[in-house]
Scaffold this motif. Structure first.
Motif, PDB file in Angstrom:
ATOM      1  N   VAL A 116       0.843  -1.199   0.000  1.00  0.00           N
ATOM      2  CA  VAL A 116       0.000   0.000   0.000  1.00  0.00           C
ATOM      3  C   VAL A 116       0.878   1.248   0.000  1.00  0.00           C
ATOM      4  CG1 VAL A 116      -1.770   1.304   1.262  1.00  0.00           C
ATOM      5  CG2 VAL A 116      -1.815  -1.198   1.285  1.00  0.00           C
ATOM      6  N   TRP A 117       0.608   2.150  -0.927  1.00  0.00           N
ATOM      7  CA  TRP A 117       1.246   3.466  -0.968  1.00  0.00           C
ATOM      8  C   TRP A 117       0.406   4.379  -0.099  1.00  0.00           C
ATOM      9  CZ3 TRP A 117       5.707   5.416  -2.577  1.00  0.00           C
ATOM     10  CH2 TRP A 117       5.829   6.805  -2.689  1.00  0.00           C
ATOM     11  N   THR A 118       1.011   5.013   0.910  1.00  0.00           N
ATOM     12  CA  THR A 118       0.264   5.830   1.865  1.00  0.00           C
ATOM     13  C   THR A 118       0.524   7.328   1.696  1.00  0.00           C
ATOM     14  OG1 THR A 118       2.010   5.647   3.519  1.00  0.00           O
ATOM     15  CG2 THR A 118       0.266   3.983   3.583  1.00  0.00           C
ATOM     16  N   ASP A 119       1.380   7.687   0.768  1.00  0.00           N
ATOM     17  CA  ASP A 119       1.767   9.077   0.561  1.00  0.00           C
ATOM     18  C   ASP A 119       0.950   9.676  -0.586  1.00  0.00           C
ATOM     19  OD1 ASP A 119       3.178  11.475   0.797  1.00  0.00           O
ATOM     20  OD2 ASP A 119       5.130  10.487   0.873  1.00  0.00           O
ATOM     21  N   ASP A 120       1.287  10.877  -0.979  1.00  0.00           N
ATOM     22  CA  ASP A 120       0.595  11.578  -2.052  1.00  0.00           C
ATOM     23  C   ASP A 120       0.688  10.771  -3.354  1.00  0.00           C
ATOM     24  OD1 ASP A 120       0.008  13.383  -4.217  1.00  0.00           O
ATOM     25  OD2 ASP A 120       0.262  15.033  -2.811  1.00  0.00           O
ATOM     26  N   GLU A 121      -0.433  10.591  -3.994  1.00  0.00           N
ATOM     27  CA  GLU A 121      -0.513   9.832  -5.242  1.00  0.00           C
ATOM     28  C   GLU A 121       0.372  10.435  -6.334  1.00  0.00           C
ATOM     29  OE1 GLU A 121      -4.274   7.805  -7.590  1.00  0.00           O
ATOM     30  OE2 GLU A 121      -4.569   8.790  -5.673  1.00  0.00           O
ATOM     31  N   ASP A 122       0.488  11.775  -6.353  1.00  0.00           N
ATOM     32  CA  ASP A 122       1.310  12.445  -7.361  1.00  0.00           C
ATOM     33  C   ASP A 122       2.778  12.056  -7.247  1.00  0.00           C
ATOM     34  OD1 ASP A 122      -0.907  13.728  -8.396  1.00  0.00           O
ATOM     35  OD2 ASP A 122      -0.614  15.551  -7.208  1.00  0.00           O
ATOM     36  N   ILE A 123       3.270  11.833  -6.034  1.00  0.00           N
ATOM     37  CA  ILE A 123       4.668  11.413  -5.840  1.00  0.00           C
ATOM     38  C   ILE A 123       4.890  10.055  -6.486  1.00  0.00           C
ATOM     39  CG2 ILE A 123       6.402  10.740  -4.126  1.00  0.00           C
ATOM     40  CD1 ILE A 123       5.128  12.811  -2.236  1.00  0.00           C
ATOM     41  N   LEU A 124       3.949   9.154  -6.312  1.00  0.00           N
ATOM     42  CA  LEU A 124       4.046   7.810  -6.888  1.00  0.00           C
ATOM     43  C   LEU A 124       4.113   7.891  -8.415  1.00  0.00           C
ATOM     44  CD1 LEU A 124       3.980   4.728  -6.254  1.00  0.00           C
ATOM     45  CD2 LEU A 124       1.513   4.859  -6.560  1.00  0.00           C
ATOM     46  N   VAL A 125       3.295   8.744  -8.997  1.00  0.00           N
ATOM     47  CA  VAL A 125       3.244   8.866 -10.457  1.00  0.00           C
ATOM     48  C   VAL A 125       4.458   9.626 -10.986  1.00  0.00           C
ATOM     49  CG1 VAL A 125       1.926   9.860 -12.379  1.00  0.00           C
ATOM     50  CG2 VAL A 125       0.730   8.706 -10.511  1.00  0.00           C
ATOM     51  N   GLU A 126       4.722  10.795 -10.435  1.00  0.00           N
ATOM     52  CA  GLU A 126       5.768  11.667 -10.972  1.00  0.00           C
ATOM     53  C   GLU A 126       7.179  11.184 -10.644  1.00  0.00           C
ATOM     54  OE1 GLU A 126       4.737  15.589  -9.591  1.00  0.00           O
ATOM     55  OE2 GLU A 126       2.757  15.462 -10.528  1.00  0.00           O
ATOM     56  N   ASN A 127       7.408  10.707  -9.446  1.00  0.00           N
ATOM     57  CA  ASN A 127       8.769  10.314  -9.037  1.00  0.00           C
ATOM     58  C   ASN A 127       9.093   8.855  -9.339  1.00  0.00           C
ATOM     59  OD1 ASN A 127       8.777  12.904  -8.105  1.00  0.00           O
ATOM     60  ND2 ASN A 127       9.187  12.392  -5.985  1.00  0.00           N
ATOM     61  N   LEU A 128       8.078   7.984  -9.329  1.00  0.00           N
ATOM     62  CA  LEU A 128       8.340   6.560  -9.533  1.00  0.00           C
ATOM     63  C   LEU A 128       7.754   6.023 -10.838  1.00  0.00           C
ATOM     64  CD1 LEU A 128       7.834   5.299  -5.874  1.00  0.00           C
ATOM     65  CD2 LEU A 128       9.979   5.712  -7.073  1.00  0.00           C
ATOM     66  N   GLY A 129       7.067   6.874 -11.588  1.00  0.00           N
ATOM     67  CA  GLY A 129       6.557   6.465 -12.895  1.00  0.00           C
ATOM     68  C   GLY A 129       5.422   5.455 -12.848  1.00  0.00           C
ATOM     69  N   ALA A 130       4.643   5.467 -11.780  1.00  0.00           N
ATOM     70  CA  ALA A 130       3.525   4.521 -11.647  1.00  0.00           C
ATOM     71  C   ALA A 130       2.435   4.837 -12.666  1.00  0.00           C
ATOM     72  CB  ALA A 130       2.953   4.585 -10.242  1.00  0.00           C
ATOM     73  N   SER A 131       1.724   3.797 -13.081  1.00  0.00           N
ATOM     74  CA  SER A 131       0.604   3.989 -14.009  1.00  0.00           C
ATOM     75  C   SER A 131      -0.672   3.422 -13.390  1.00  0.00           C
ATOM     76  CB  SER A 131       0.898   3.342 -15.361  1.00  0.00           C
ATOM     77  OG  SER A 131       1.150   1.975 -15.216  1.00  0.00           O
ATOM     78  N   LEU A 132      -1.737   4.180 -13.539  1.00  0.00           N
ATOM     79  CA  LEU A 132      -3.036   3.815 -12.986  1.00  0.00           C
ATOM     80  C   LEU A 132      -3.625   2.628 -13.739  1.00  0.00           C
ATOM     81  CD1 LEU A 132      -5.376   4.607 -11.010  1.00  0.00           C
ATOM     82  CD2 LEU A 132      -6.287   5.988 -12.894  1.00  0.00           C
ATOM     83  N   ILE A 133      -4.140   1.661 -12.976  1.00  0.00           N
ATOM     84  CA  ILE A 133      -4.831   0.508 -13.564  1.00  0.00           C
ATOM     85  C   ILE A 133      -6.337   0.693 -13.417  1.00  0.00           C
ATOM     86  CG2 ILE A 133      -5.221  -1.979 -13.421  1.00  0.00           C
ATOM     87  CD1 ILE A 133      -2.396  -2.222 -12.248  1.00  0.00           C
ATOM     88  N   THR A 134      -6.790   0.908 -12.154  1.00  0.00           N
ATOM     89  CA  THR A 134      -8.214   1.026 -11.849  1.00  0.00           C
ATOM     90  C   THR A 134      -8.409   1.985 -10.693  1.00  0.00           C
ATOM     91  OG1 THR A 134      -8.485  -1.305 -12.450  1.00  0.00           O
ATOM     92  CG2 THR A 134     -10.301  -0.286 -11.288  1.00  0.00           C
ATOM     93  N   LYS A 135      -9.443   2.795 -10.769  1.00  0.00           N
ATOM     94  CA  LYS A 135      -9.774   3.714  -9.676  1.00  0.00           C
ATOM     95  C   LYS A 135     -10.784   3.072  -8.731  1.00  0.00           C
ATOM     96  CE  LYS A 135      -8.962   8.270 -11.531  1.00  0.00           C
ATOM     97  NZ  LYS A 135      -8.820   9.330 -10.572  1.00  0.00           N
ATOM     98  N   ASP A 136     -10.698   3.469  -7.478  1.00  0.00           N
ATOM     99  CA  ASP A 136     -11.681   3.148  -6.449  1.00  0.00           C
ATOM    100  C   ASP A 136     -11.964   1.649  -6.314  1.00  0.00           C
ATOM    101  OD1 ASP A 136     -13.363   4.009  -4.372  1.00  0.00           O
ATOM    102  OD2 ASP A 136     -15.118   3.883  -5.680  1.00  0.00           O
ATOM    103  N   VAL A 137     -10.919   0.906  -5.966  1.00  0.00           N
ATOM    104  CA  VAL A 137     -11.086  -0.530  -5.719  1.00  0.00           C
ATOM    105  C   VAL A 137     -11.208  -0.779  -4.218  1.00  0.00           C
ATOM    106  CG1 VAL A 137      -9.872  -1.238  -7.809  1.00  0.00           C
ATOM    107  CG2 VAL A 137      -8.600  -0.973  -5.694  1.00  0.00           C
ATOM    108  N   SER A 138     -11.904  -1.815  -3.868  1.00  0.00           N
ATOM    109  CA  SER A 138     -12.094  -2.184  -2.475  1.00  0.00           C
ATOM    110  C   SER A 138     -11.055  -3.233  -2.094  1.00  0.00           C
ATOM    111  CB  SER A 138     -13.505  -2.757  -2.295  1.00  0.00           C
ATOM    112  OG  SER A 138     -13.677  -3.207  -0.981  1.00  0.00           O
TER     113      SER A 138
END
Length: 149
Positions: A35-57
């Motif tokens: 689980v990433w607990t920090d700002d989502e933008d850091i994950l995307v901008e600094n680590l190059g993460a790509s979104l798969i699906t929004k709002d999963v349980s």
């Protein structure tokens, strides 16, 4: 057998490791999903993460929680997790950026040395430093699989 050691943050009472890229990660032996607990933008901008699906349980933190599902490549010491699936949950106020799940260390031997503030990880010869972590849905039952890539 290969061995590596990660430094623990001596200011924390829980096992929080310092990663090379400046991130701090809690080893949670009860966690099933990273689980990433920090700002989502850091994950995307600094680590190059790509979104798969929004709002999963997902289950955790004492019940059901919701978050966005991403793919990211991450180093934990010398271990490399290419295209690892991770949930983002920014609702937590934590002194670390992410939670390392026990499933990430499947088939490895790890020890938290609280006295000397380190985490030792042993990688058996039949296991690789490149790890494949994926989430599979089998008839509504979620399985986390991690093994040598």
């Amino acid at each position: 057998m290969k061995q590596m050691t990660l430094q623990l943050d001596s200011r924390q009472q829980r096992p929080v490791v310092r990663l090379k890229n400046g991130l701090r990660a809690l080893l949670d032996t009860g966690a099933y999903i990273p689980v990433w607990t920090d700002d989502e933008d850091i994950l995307v901008e600094n680590l190059g993460a790509s979104l798969i699906t929004k709002d999963v349980s997902f289950s955790g933190f004492g019940g059901e929680a919701r978050g966005n599902l991403y793919k990211v490549s991450l180093n934990v010491g010398e271990l490399y997790y290419p295209n690892m699936t991770i949930i983002v949950n920014q609702d937590l106020d934590t002194p670390f950026n992410l939670i390392l799940s026990a499933t990430m260390f499947q088939n490895l031997i790890y020890e938290v040395d609280d006295k000397n503030h380190r985490m030792n990880i042993m990688i058996p010869d039949e296991e690789s430093m490149v790890r494949s972590l994926r989430i599979e849905d089998s008839g509504g039952q979620i399985h986390i699989l991690c093994n040598s890539a």
